[in-house]
Structures are given as C-alpha cells and as structure tokens.
Design a protein around this motif. Structure first.
Motif: not given
Length: 273
Positions: A148-154, A172-177, A190-196
């Motif tokens: 899972i890639i959640n698109v956050s922002s700087i 919120a997206v950053r910490l949810f991830t 078997p799921i990874r999650a990171n924020s962009l």
C-alpha cells in the motif's frame, strides 16, 4: 535523458491507482503498465468523456477504469467488485486521489475543511479498509507481500502558511500509514504500507492551485509561481510526475520488501533546508 523502462518486474501483479487519470496518478499507471502489471485506475470522470476515453485507449487492454469518488463507501464497494471480477487479486494499492485547500484559517469554511478531509483522509482510509482482505489473500504471491502506497506530501512533514487544511490532511495520511503498517506486521499479514511525500510537482492540481493564487493577485501569472518555487527548491526545479512514479514503483516492487511504516520523501531537497 530518461532511463529506459519496461523491465516487466511487476509482471503478474495487479495494481489499483486512485486519481489515476492525471498527474502523479497517471504517471504511476503508465509506469506500472511498462513494468508488466495489470492496472485498475479510478477517478471522478465518466469513462465516456473525450479525455478519459482517449487516455484509456492509449493505455491499452492491461488497464481498466472505474469512475469513483474516493469519499464514497458505495463507490469503493463498486471498485472492489470490479477488481474482484476482473482479476480476483490485488497486490498494489496507490491511494493518490487528493485535492488542495489554501487560504487563512480564519477564512476557511467548515465545508471546505470537511471536503478536503473527506477526500484526502477518508479516501485513503476507505481504500485501505476496502482492500485489506483481498490484499492479505494476494500478498503471499510475491516477496515482500502486497504493498500500500499512500500519497501524502512534504506538507505532511512541515508546515506552510495558509495551507492548514492541506497540512492537516497530509499529516493524517502519514500517521495513518504508520499505524496500519504496524497493525499488519503484528498480525503477520503479508501487506506493507508506506507513505510518499512529494515536493512541488508539475501536475494539473499544482497548476490549478497556482492559478488561484494568481486570481488573488499574488502573482501576475502562474509561471511566476513555478519559477519562484523552483528557485526555493535546492535542486533548482519542480519535479516531473514520472519522477514520483519511479519512487512509487520502488515501494510497489519487491525491491522495498523490508520497508514498511516508512516515508519516502521526493522533494528536490526542500525539507532538507
């Protein structure tokens, strides 16, 4: 000179990209297809509009489209049904759809605040909640599992004046991830999650935002704001969406198999200042 693509290293994987008709989302769709994945993309636009139909025709048969509002539970159920019927699996989820909101906090309406939260935050939550069971069942197919890639922002990392709503939503997206990454790891799913965390990228959303500043009299034309942001970015320019798609590809692939709960910053050095 752009690196030659097409390694087919995502062959056999199914990806879903929200906000996939433009900007970073479309660049991700194109990169995934070049790497051999099958891709489902969603956006608000009806599939029979001139732009959507032309884009889908160009992308080819490995791509399919579902018109959906990411803030709607019913629409996410529709997307799940489409993915399940067409593919029966999902290995990559890119929660990319988003909007911006600018202006002084004292002039920000509750309606505007709730709208940005519904799309930027609720949309990410609903996407994850909808697809966790299918991704958990699909993740064992590849090393590193589903991604899972959640698109956050700087703007999810640092503040900026008069973008408090956008800052709040992307934070919120950053910490949810991070939270879901720990949850999945603890449950041996078997799921990874990171924020962009992109910096300033030349997308339709950015251009629309700059035009609103022009309309407010902040600058005489949008290009002046592009030039200003370029000068403030250490690398000296704004990003091309394809550069963000390369980062998303890394997070989606087995190359990042040991990465979860992380944040990948692609900002030309903006947050290093």
């Amino acid at each position: 000179m752009r690196e030659e693509l097409g390694s087919q290293r995502l062959k056999g994987r199914v990806a879903l990209v929200s906000g996939g008709l433009r900007g970073i989302g479309l660049a991700c769709v194109e990169r995934f297809l070049a790497e051999g994945a099958e891709v489902v993309l969603t956006d608000l636009e009806a599939p029979d509009t001139e732009y959507a139909s032309a884009t889908l025709a160009r992308l080819g048969q490995a791509a399919s489209y579902v018109s959906a509002n990411v803030a709607s539970e019913d629409d996410w159920a529709k997307v799940l049904a489409a993915v399940t019927e067409r593919h029966g699996k999902l290995h990559i989820l890119v929660n990319n759809a988003g909007i911006d909101l600018t202006g002084p906090v004292a002039e920000t309406s509750l309606e505007g605040w709730r709208r940005i939260m519904s799309i930027n935050v609720d949309g990410v939550f609903l996407g994850v909640r909808t697809f966790v069971p299918l991704m958990a069942a699909s993740g064992a197919d590849f090393r590193g599992g589903a991604s899972i890639i959640n698109v956050s922002s700087i703007m999810g990392l640092v503040g900026m004046s008069e973008v408090s709503g956008y800052n709040a939503s992307k934070g919120a997206v950053r910490l949810f991830t991070k939270s879901i990454a720990l949850e999945f790891a603890e449950k041996k799913m078997p799921i990874r999650a990171n924020s962009l965390h992109p910096g300033f990228v030349l997308t339709p959303l950015l251009k629309e935002g700059f035009q609103r500043w022009v309309d407010k009299g902040v600058a005489s034309k949008a290009q002046d704001l592009v030039d200003l942001m370029s000068s403030k970015t250490p690398i000296g320019r704004l990003a091309d969406p394809a550069e963000l798609a390369s980062a998303v590809y890394f997070l989606a692939s087995s190359d990042s198999s040991y990465m979860t709960g992380g944040e990948l910053v692609v900002d030309g050095g903006w947050t290093a200042q």
